[in-house]
Design an enzyme around this catalytic site. Structure first.
Site, mmCIF file in Angstrom:
data_model
loop_
_atom_site.group_PDB
_atom_site.id
_atom_site.type_symbol
_atom_site.label_atom_id
_atom_site.label_comp_id
_atom_site.label_asym_id
_atom_site.label_seq_id
_atom_site.Cartn_x
_atom_site.Cartn_y
_atom_site.Cartn_z
ATOM 1 N N TYR A 153 42.842 34.970 46.208
ATOM 2 C CA TYR A 153 43.808 35.816 45.656
ATOM 3 C C TYR A 153 43.369 37.249 45.799
ATOM 4 O O TYR A 153 44.377 37.929 46.308
ATOM 5 C CB TYR A 153 43.952 35.146 44.106
ATOM 6 C CG TYR A 153 45.257 35.934 43.569
ATOM 7 C CD1 TYR A 153 46.387 35.642 43.696
ATOM 8 C CD2 TYR A 153 45.031 37.090 42.594
ATOM 9 C CE1 TYR A 153 47.491 36.257 43.020
ATOM 10 C CE2 TYR A 153 46.085 37.658 41.857
ATOM 11 C CZ TYR A 153 47.396 37.245 42.430
ATOM 12 O OH TYR A 153 48.328 37.638 41.783
ATOM 13 N N LYS A 157 45.395 40.237 48.044
ATOM 14 C CA LYS A 157 46.133 41.222 47.142
ATOM 15 C C LYS A 157 45.621 42.407 47.862
ATOM 16 O O LYS A 157 46.309 43.563 48.032
ATOM 17 C CB LYS A 157 45.878 41.071 45.696
ATOM 18 C CG LYS A 157 46.730 39.962 45.380
ATOM 19 C CD LYS A 157 48.022 40.085 45.687
ATOM 20 C CE LYS A 157 49.150 39.219 44.637
ATOM 21 N NZ LYS A 157 50.523 39.233 45.124
#
Length: 252
Positions: A153, A157
């Site tokens: 993640y 991001k």
């Protein structure tokens, strides 16, 4: 072209932050094309928006599927007008420590966040270039700065921030801006599920988070929607390639 005539495409709009973004931009006067894999969520959102007098459609699509994305953008253009604003909000988490993380969990997170944002932006940019006006808003996260148990993640991001800056450079000459918003702790179904997975109540989870935030509260989906509203507006035309941390305090 006025904002009342413009169409925005919001991914991951079936619930949480995405749904709130769709509501805010509808209130700003945009036509709404909501994309998600959650059919029930989309039906509820579009029913709500149309009941309030807004033009909105829901499109069930997997944004990591190139054909599905092209079809969704084409349908949006046909039914609502060219999507000159894109909000790449769709996201998932598959948290685990690195030594436990599977390749499939890595790939799935990358496919939704990075591949999906790429496919949607690529399909929609032709409409923006033709209109000589456009806005791309990508949802990053404070996790881009690193977060234990989120190697996939965090990497995705952080990648979205580089993607955003590159889009700003490439599309700026055509009147298109690209910016990213990096939320901190926001109260959503996703953070509630994290609390459940950790075996604590959501109230205790948010209280602990709020204690570490300078403004002493956790964020709401409306906090992110407010920031998106600015980036999507006419007033944001000289702001591009930026990452705005909406996190209740400074991040670096």
């Amino acid at each position: 072209m006025t904002e009342q005539q413009r169409t925005v495409l919001v991914t991951g709009a079936g619930r949480g932050i995405g749904a709130e973004i769709a509501r805010r931009l509808a209130s700003d006067g945009f036509n709404i094309a909501a994309i998600d894999v959650d059919k029930a969520g989309l039906e509820a959102l579009t029913a709500e928006l149309t009941a309030d007098g807004h033009k909105a459609i829901g499109i069930v699509a997997d944004i990591s599927d190139e054909t599905a994305v092209e079809a969704a953008v084409a349908r949006t253009a046909d039914e609502l007008g060219p999507p000159v604003v894109v909000v790449n909000n769709a996201g998932i988490i598959r948290d685990n420590l690195l030594f436990k993380m599977t390749v499939s969990d890595w790939d799935l997170v990358m496919d939704v966040h990075l591949r999906g944002s790429f496919l949607v932006a690529r399909a929609a940019q032709k409409h923006m270039v033709e209109a000589k006006w456009g806005r791309i808003v990508n949802l990053s996260s404070t996790s881009a700065l690193g977060n234990r148990g989120q190697a996939n993640y965090s990497a995705a991001k952080a990648g979205l921030q580089g993607f955003t800056k590159t889009l700003a450079l490439e599309l700026g000459p055509f009147g298109v801006t690209a910016n990213a918003i990096a939320p901190g702790f926001i109260e959503t179904e996703m953070t509630a599920s994290t609390a459940e997975r950790m075996g604590i109540t959501f109230e205790d989870f948010t209280a602990k988070a709020a204690a570490a935030i300078p403004v002493r509260r956790t964020g709401k989906p409306a906090d992110i929607a407010n920031a998106v509203s600015f980036f999507a507006s006419e007033n944001a035309g000289f702001v591009s390639g930026q990452v705005l941390y909406v996190a209740g305090g400074p991040k670096a």
